[in-house]
Scaffold this active site. Structure first.
Site, PDB file in Angstrom:
ATOM      1  N   HIS A 112      36.222  44.474  41.230  1.00 57.94           N
ATOM      2  CA  HIS A 112      35.417  43.683  41.993  1.00 57.94           C
ATOM      3  C   HIS A 112      34.443  44.461  43.146  1.00 57.94           C
ATOM      4  O   HIS A 112      33.148  44.178  43.033  1.00 57.94           O
ATOM      5  CB  HIS A 112      36.331  42.637  43.047  1.00 57.94           C
ATOM      6  CG  HIS A 112      35.616  41.938  44.039  1.00 57.94           C
ATOM      7  ND1 HIS A 112      35.314  42.279  45.134  1.00 57.94           N
ATOM      8  CD2 HIS A 112      35.210  40.400  43.691  1.00 57.94           C
ATOM      9  CE1 HIS A 112      34.514  41.292  45.932  1.00 57.94           C
ATOM     10  NE2 HIS A 112      34.368  40.523  45.034  1.00 57.94           N
ATOM     11  N   CYS A 456      26.598  42.097  28.503  1.00 56.25           N
ATOM     12  CA  CYS A 456      26.383  41.849  30.001  1.00 56.25           C
ATOM     13  C   CYS A 456      27.428  42.198  30.747  1.00 56.25           C
ATOM     14  O   CYS A 456      27.492  42.279  32.052  1.00 56.25           O
ATOM     15  CB  CYS A 456      26.135  40.488  30.324  1.00 56.25           C
ATOM     16  SG  CYS A 456      27.748  39.561  29.861  1.00 56.25           S
TER      17      CYS A 456
HETATM   18  C1  PEP Z   1      32.559  41.485  31.282  1.00 54.45           C
HETATM   19  O1  PEP Z   1      33.864  41.399  31.184  1.00 54.45           O
HETATM   20  O2  PEP Z   1      32.133  42.611  30.636  1.00 54.45           O
HETATM   21  C2  PEP Z   1      31.946  40.496  32.057  1.00 54.45           C
HETATM   22  C3  PEP Z   1      30.371  40.820  32.141  1.00 54.45           C
HETATM   23  O3  PEP Z   1      32.481  39.620  32.772  1.00 54.45           O
HETATM   24  P1  PEP Z   1      33.222  39.842  34.224  1.00 54.45           P
HETATM   25  O4  PEP Z   1      32.828  41.316  34.465  1.00 54.45           O
HETATM   26  O5  PEP Z   1      32.681  39.024  35.147  1.00 54.45           O
HETATM   27  O6  PEP Z   1      34.574  39.761  33.813  1.00 54.45           O
END
Ligand code: PEP
Ligand code: MG
Length: 497
Positions: A112, A456
């Site tokens: 986070h 992403c």
């Molecule tokens: C990922 O898991 O790469 C993602 C983009 O989602 P998050 O980081 O919010 O789990």
């Protein structure tokens, strides 16, 4: 020549006919860009107190603050704050936003604290093993530092210092904008560059930094700080009636959030990721033992009836509002943490009626974040218009490395012992996770030739990973706004190859 002068000179050489724009694009390295875009430390004579994971670049000095209130008081009094915690969560957001830098004892590149700091362009050091946090002091090894004392960090090296350090501030030459516009020209029709952005400020920053759109809007990030009670009500409702009431409240809040994000986007696409709220971050007394692999993403949506339908309603209401205000927005909906085809089918069915009411077409997509989803990408692709690889979770689950704590405990040691060359959370593991992605892309395109492919995860801002992803057929990468210039440069360099 330093990077600032190098960029200025290369652009001038083009304007005086001594170089082509292509040569100029190739002459600048991502290291040059990083040097101009982020502040860095010159260290101090006694060296760092401790070194953790270099989670978000930039250097900062400020008063050690251990709570949101302390950060806000420090900033109100005109000072700079460095927020230090064992780990951060949604409740820390107001403090993090106003801090000059973040330090956590736990967590790694996909934690986070790291993701949030990179989104805001704040320096961060995570996973400082030697750090313990007490009520009004911290201990680093045997050294105790009290709240209010000055500390410094360099988020590009992972170093934590006691007292002040010399900082070389970020400074970009005005010629950089010209160079980046040439990059955009060069990469037209090639690898797109989108931003991970969750708020109107980040959306505006994404546009200023040249994003082609938003590739990941994490809707759970709309419920941070004083917004937490709204989402907690949904997550903890004990009966149907209170859940319905909580969802209506959520819909109204979220509609305005979506309006705010769409407003600065000038009609460029915004991929809205339906709620993926890790419960250990969002609930006060969560008893789940394995939060990142438990009741998250689509699994939570299937447990709370109406959750994604409500979010879809909110998004469509926001679209209608923007149209009334004279903008034609472009939005896409993405489902997180799919592992089973029927999960995706169930969600698409649950939101289908709402989607039909939309005044504009809404492309639907799924994230590919679990190894199983990658393996069945062909089946999933038949149901959607796009897929986007969440390489943070995909790395976590392919290696079996917890993204929250493995870096400080295992990966650093593995790098020292040369078992790993670098953290796979920083640079994509091409022969493992990369192979999985490659195979998934092939299967998806076979099943659905017009499907769009995005990524992403945090790798979307890493030069080496971007080059690999571009070569294997990804249509766009999405990264935090401060890393967009780097992605634009790499995409342009790839298009010239
Ligand atoms: C990922 O898991 O790469 C993602 C983009 O989602 P998050 O980081 O919010 O789990
Ligand atoms: Mg994820």
């Amino acid at each position: 020549m330093n990077a600032y002068d190098k960029i200025a000179s290369v652009v001038q050489q083009v304007t005086t006919g001594k170089k082509t724009t292509q040569e100029a694009i190739d002459a600048i390295s991502t290291k040059d860009l990083t040097e101009c875009l982020f502040s860095s430390s010159q260290g101090d004579t006694s060296g760092p107190l401790a070194t953790g994971i270099a989670a978000s670049p930039g250097a900062a000095t400020g008063k050690l603050c251990l709570s949101v209130d302390n950060v806000l008081d420090t900033v109100d009094a005109g000072g700079a704050a460095i927020m230090v915690a064992m780990e951060t969560g949604p409740a820390d957001e107001p403090g993090m936003r106003w801090s000059a830098g973040i330090v956590t004892a736990h967590g790694g590149l996909a934690s986070h604290a790291a993701i949030y700091s990179r989104g805001l362009g704040l320096p961060a050091v995570c996973g400082v093993n030697d750090l313990t946090v007490q009520e009004s002091s911290i201990t680093v090894g045997s050294i105790v530092i009290n709240e209010g004392d000055i500390i410094s960090i360099d988020g590009a090296t992972g170093e934590l210092f006691k007292g002040t350090i010399d900082i070389s501030e970020a400074e970009t030459p005005e010629e950089l904008d010209t160079l980046l516009l040439w990059c955009d020209e060069a990469r037209k029709g090639c690898l797109g560059v989108r931003a991970n952005a969750d708020t109107s400020e980040e959306a505006a920053e994404a546009i200023r930094s040249g994003a082609d759109g938003i590739g990941l809007c994490r809707t759970e990030h709309m419920f941070l700080g004083d917004r937490l009670p709204a989402i907690r009500k949904v997550l903890t409702a004990e009966d149907e009636k209170s859940q319905r009431t909580a969802l209506i409240e959520l819909r109204d809040i979220q509609k305005q959030d979506f309006v705010n994000v769409l407003e600065p986007m000038e009609g460029k696409p915004v991929t809205v990721r339906l709620l993926d709220a890790p419960l250990h971050e969002f609930l006060e007394d969560n008893e789940e033992q394995n939060p990142m692999l438990g009741l998250r993403g689509v699994r939570l949506a299937l447990a709370i009836e109406g959750l994604y339908r409500t979010q879809t309603q909110a998004l469509i209401a926001a679209v209608e509002q923007r149209i009334e205000d004279g903008q034609i927005p472009a939005v896409e909906i993405m489902v997180p943490l799919i592992a089973i085809e029927k999960e995706l089918e169930a969600i698409l069915e649950a939101i289908a009626e709402e989607i039909q009411k939309s005044p504009i077409p809404i492309p639907l997509g799924t994230m590919i974040e679990t190894p199983r989803a990658a393996l069945i990408a062909g089946e999933l692709a038949q149901h959607v218009d796009f897929i986007s690889f969440g390489t943070n979770d995909l790395t976590q689950m392919t290696f079996g490395f917890s993204r929250d704590d493995v870096e400080a405990t295992v990966i650093n040691e593995y790098i020292k012992k040369e078992i790993l060359e670098e953290s796979p959370f920083s640079t994509l593991d091409q022969i493992g996770v990369g192979e999985l992605i490659k195979a998934a892309i092939e299967k998806s395109k076979e099943a659905n030739p017009t499907i769009k492919i995005g990524i992403c995860g945090e790798h979307g801002g890493d030069p080496k990973s971007i080059r690999f992803l571009s070569d294997i057929g990804v249509d766009y990468v999405s990264c935090s706004p401060p890393r967009l210039p780097i992605a634009r440069l790499v995409s342009a360099q790839q298009s010239i190859l």
